[in-house]
Design a protein around this motif. Structure first.
Motif, mmCIF file in Angstrom:
data_model
loop_
_atom_site.group_PDB
_atom_site.id
_atom_site.type_symbol
_atom_site.label_atom_id
_atom_site.label_comp_id
_atom_site.label_asym_id
_atom_site.label_seq_id
_atom_site.Cartn_x
_atom_site.Cartn_y
_atom_site.Cartn_z
ATOM 1 N N TRP A 129 65.849 -47.174 86.970
ATOM 2 C CA TRP A 129 65.245 -46.651 86.432
ATOM 3 C C TRP A 129 63.854 -47.140 85.550
ATOM 4 N N LEU A 130 63.745 -48.586 86.310
ATOM 5 C CA LEU A 130 62.139 -49.115 85.618
ATOM 6 C C LEU A 130 60.955 -48.102 86.477
ATOM 7 N N GLY A 131 61.356 -47.578 88.203
ATOM 8 C CA GLY A 131 59.978 -46.800 88.880
ATOM 9 C C GLY A 131 60.547 -45.565 88.222
ATOM 10 N N ALA A 132 61.695 -45.319 88.020
ATOM 11 C CA ALA A 132 61.959 -44.097 87.370
ATOM 12 C C ALA A 132 61.508 -43.396 86.224
ATOM 13 N N LEU A 133 60.948 -44.610 85.684
ATOM 14 C CA LEU A 133 60.046 -43.913 84.161
ATOM 15 C C LEU A 133 58.358 -43.777 84.107
ATOM 16 N N ASN A 134 57.819 -43.689 85.480
ATOM 17 C CA ASN A 134 56.317 -43.327 85.673
ATOM 18 C C ASN A 134 56.978 -41.658 85.928
ATOM 19 N N GLU A 135 57.842 -40.905 86.623
ATOM 20 C CA GLU A 135 58.295 -40.037 87.218
ATOM 21 C C GLU A 135 58.722 -39.292 85.268
ATOM 22 N N ASP A 136 57.366 -38.699 86.001
ATOM 23 C CA ASP A 136 56.795 -37.366 85.083
ATOM 24 C C ASP A 136 58.983 -36.778 83.934
ATOM 25 N N GLY A 137 59.283 -35.720 85.341
ATOM 26 C CA GLY A 137 60.429 -34.828 84.997
ATOM 27 C C GLY A 137 61.585 -36.004 84.887
ATOM 28 N N ILE A 138 62.101 -36.955 85.398
ATOM 29 C CA ILE A 138 62.847 -38.070 85.511
ATOM 30 C C ILE A 138 63.033 -39.069 84.691
ATOM 31 N N GLY A 139 61.298 -39.617 84.057
ATOM 32 C CA GLY A 139 61.250 -40.791 82.501
ATOM 33 C C GLY A 139 61.827 -39.761 81.525
ATOM 34 N N ALA A 140 61.406 -38.127 81.727
ATOM 35 C CA ALA A 140 61.526 -38.219 80.124
ATOM 36 C C ALA A 140 63.116 -37.474 80.219
ATOM 37 N N ALA A 141 63.798 -37.571 81.493
ATOM 38 C CA ALA A 141 65.791 -37.731 81.015
ATOM 39 C C ALA A 141 66.053 -38.623 80.320
ATOM 40 N N LEU A 142 66.034 -40.297 81.232
ATOM 41 C CA LEU A 142 66.167 -41.088 80.794
ATOM 42 C C LEU A 142 65.345 -41.392 79.243
ATOM 43 N N ARG A 143 64.888 -40.857 79.150
ATOM 44 C CA ARG A 143 64.188 -41.104 77.559
ATOM 45 C C ARG A 143 65.022 -40.381 76.475
ATOM 46 N N ALA A 144 65.093 -39.226 76.736
ATOM 47 C CA ALA A 144 65.921 -38.234 75.834
ATOM 48 C C ALA A 144 67.455 -39.017 75.828
ATOM 49 N N VAL A 145 67.854 -39.412 76.871
ATOM 50 C CA VAL A 145 69.600 -40.414 77.016
ATOM 51 C C VAL A 145 69.341 -41.243 76.301
ATOM 52 N N HIS A 146 68.773 -42.189 76.509
ATOM 53 C CA HIS A 146 68.528 -43.296 75.384
ATOM 54 C C HIS A 146 68.203 -42.942 74.069
ATOM 55 N N ALA A 147 67.328 -42.269 73.501
ATOM 56 C CA ALA A 147 67.382 -41.623 71.898
ATOM 57 C C ALA A 147 67.785 -41.250 71.921
ATOM 58 N N ASP A 148 69.259 -40.365 72.647
ATOM 59 C CA ASP A 148 70.583 -39.792 71.514
ATOM 60 C C ASP A 148 71.734 -40.155 72.802
ATOM 61 N N VAL A 149 72.360 -41.327 72.754
ATOM 62 C CA VAL A 149 73.332 -41.874 73.659
ATOM 63 C C VAL A 149 74.674 -40.752 73.755
ATOM 64 N N ALA A 150 75.071 -40.525 71.720
ATOM 65 C CA ALA A 150 76.278 -39.820 71.532
ATOM 66 C C ALA A 150 76.259 -38.654 72.004
ATOM 67 N N HIS A 151 74.952 -37.841 72.508
ATOM 68 C CA HIS A 151 75.432 -35.923 72.985
ATOM 69 C C HIS A 151 76.167 -36.651 73.424
ATOM 70 N N SER A 152 77.056 -34.804 73.737
ATOM 71 C CA SER A 152 77.227 -34.466 75.423
ATOM 72 C C SER A 152 76.730 -34.175 76.086
ATOM 73 N N TRP A 153 75.718 -35.104 76.698
ATOM 74 C CA TRP A 153 74.651 -34.567 77.817
ATOM 75 C C TRP A 153 75.490 -33.548 79.524
ATOM 76 N N SER A 154 74.580 -32.910 78.770
ATOM 77 C CA SER A 154 75.560 -32.340 80.495
ATOM 78 C C SER A 154 74.213 -32.184 81.861
ATOM 79 N N LEU A 155 75.090 -32.253 82.740
ATOM 80 C CA LEU A 155 72.946 -32.300 83.483
ATOM 81 C C LEU A 155 72.551 -30.923 83.851
ATOM 82 N N LYS A 156 72.713 -29.804 83.621
ATOM 83 C CA LYS A 156 72.028 -28.470 82.641
ATOM 84 C C LYS A 156 71.165 -29.052 82.112
ATOM 85 N N GLU A 157 71.088 -29.523 81.167
ATOM 86 C CA GLU A 157 70.558 -29.400 80.055
ATOM 87 C C GLU A 157 69.377 -30.744 80.427
ATOM 88 N N LEU A 158 69.837 -31.640 81.172
ATOM 89 C CA LEU A 158 69.336 -32.955 81.322
ATOM 90 C C LEU A 158 67.996 -32.066 82.261
#
Length: 309
Positions: free
Chosen positions: A189-218
């Motif tokens: 995750w440390l390197g992925a934070l610098n990737e625009d797309g992957i970093g956005a998905a990581l931030r979304a997961v961390h911001a709302d871990v209770a959400h029922s995330w799907s691969l499509k949403e991410l």
């Protein structure tokens, strides 16, 4: 990054700082987690087992992740002595080697330890040695932080330990940023934070871990197709997206079970599971015990060490 570091519950021990002159060398044993430091003045050699010696110069900073034994030395031909007894003789936050009038080195170091349960979130991503030169884009800022930290160590002012602790953690964050931006970037995750797309998905997961995330949403958050996102995420982070989500949820769960008063059913909902049974199954798969067993073991009082004869 803030989420992960907060979950690690960092504990900082700073100093003593080292001021030295002449020929000297100190040998440090292996230790867990992270040691961080930098040169306020002068130069010295850092000799890490299994690596070529590295000459550190004024303003350079370094970070050691779960390192093997290493030596700090004024010259490569100096005979090392154990660091422990030398550091134990510190006065007013300093250890001095050689004549004070001839001192040409000023080194500030600290040790950052993490809760063992989640320490691997960071330590598994770090190489044994990271060096940020003062000429690096992040180098000047890091040199200023080391200078501030060294000043706090040398002054017996109110709130000193609190300031030292916060400065050390700020230094750690900036070191991680610098490391993630270097040419040979880390996986995870440390390197992925610098990737625009992957970093956005990581931030979304961390911001709302209770959400029922799907691969499509991410994938949509990352503005990528599902297949491209899944491939890029695994390439950067090392595991598939939904496996990362499970691991992050279990890291949060381990911390909560050891500290919070939430019931297991409440914790299940807080980490995105519709039932206590589904949460318990995932927890046992990742951690190796049931949530109740983990909680009971984590909250047992530490046994006093047996007296040696």
């Amino acid at each position: 990054m803030a989420d992960a570091i907060g979950l690690l519950r960092p504990r900082t021990v700073i100093g003593p700082s080292l001021r030295a002159a002449g020929e000297w060398a100190l040998r440090f044993d292996t230790f867990l987690h992270v040691r961080i430091g930098g040169l306020v003045r002068g130069t010295c050699w850092l000799i890490l087992e299994g690596h070529e010696p590295v000459l550190l110069q004024e303003g350079d900073t370094f970070m050691l992740g779960n390192p093997p034994p290493y030596v700090l030395a004024g010259t490569l031909d100096a005979s090392p002595r154990p660091a422990g007894p030398v550091l134990a003789g510190a006065e007013d936050g300093f250890v001095r080697i050689g004549p004070e009038a001839e001192e040409d080195l000023y080194l500030c170091v600290g040790h950052i330890a993490f809760d063992d349960g989640n320490a691997a979130l960071l330590t598994d991503l770090l190489p044994p040695l990271v060096i940020v030169r003062v000429t690096d884009p992040h180098g000047r800022r890091l040199a200023q932080l080391i200078d501030l930290l060294a000043t706090e160590v040398g002054v017996a002012a109110a709130g000193g330990p609190l300031v030292q602790n916060h400065l050390a953690q700020i230094l750690l964050v900036h070191m991680l940023r610098a490391h993630a931006g270097q040419t040979d970037r880390p996986t995870g995750w440390l390197g992925a934070l610098n990737e625009d797309g992957i970093g956005a998905a990581l931030r979304a997961v961390h911001a709302d871990v209770a959400h029922s995330w799907s691969l499509k949403e991410l994938a949509e958050i990352s503005h990528m197709s599902r297949s491209a996102f899944a491939q890029a995420f695994k390439s950067h982070v090392g595991v598939p997206p939904l496996e990362y989500l499970i691991q992050w949820r279990m890291s949060l769960a381990r911390d909560a079970l050891a500290r919070d008063a939430l019931s297991i059913s409440e914790l299940a909902r807080a980490t995105g599971y519709l039932s206590e049974s589904a949460f318990s199954t995932a927890f046992r798969r990742v951690v190796g015990s049931s949530p109740a067993q983990f909680r009971n073991q984590a909250r047992q009082p530490a046994r006093p060490a047996a007296n040696g004869s």
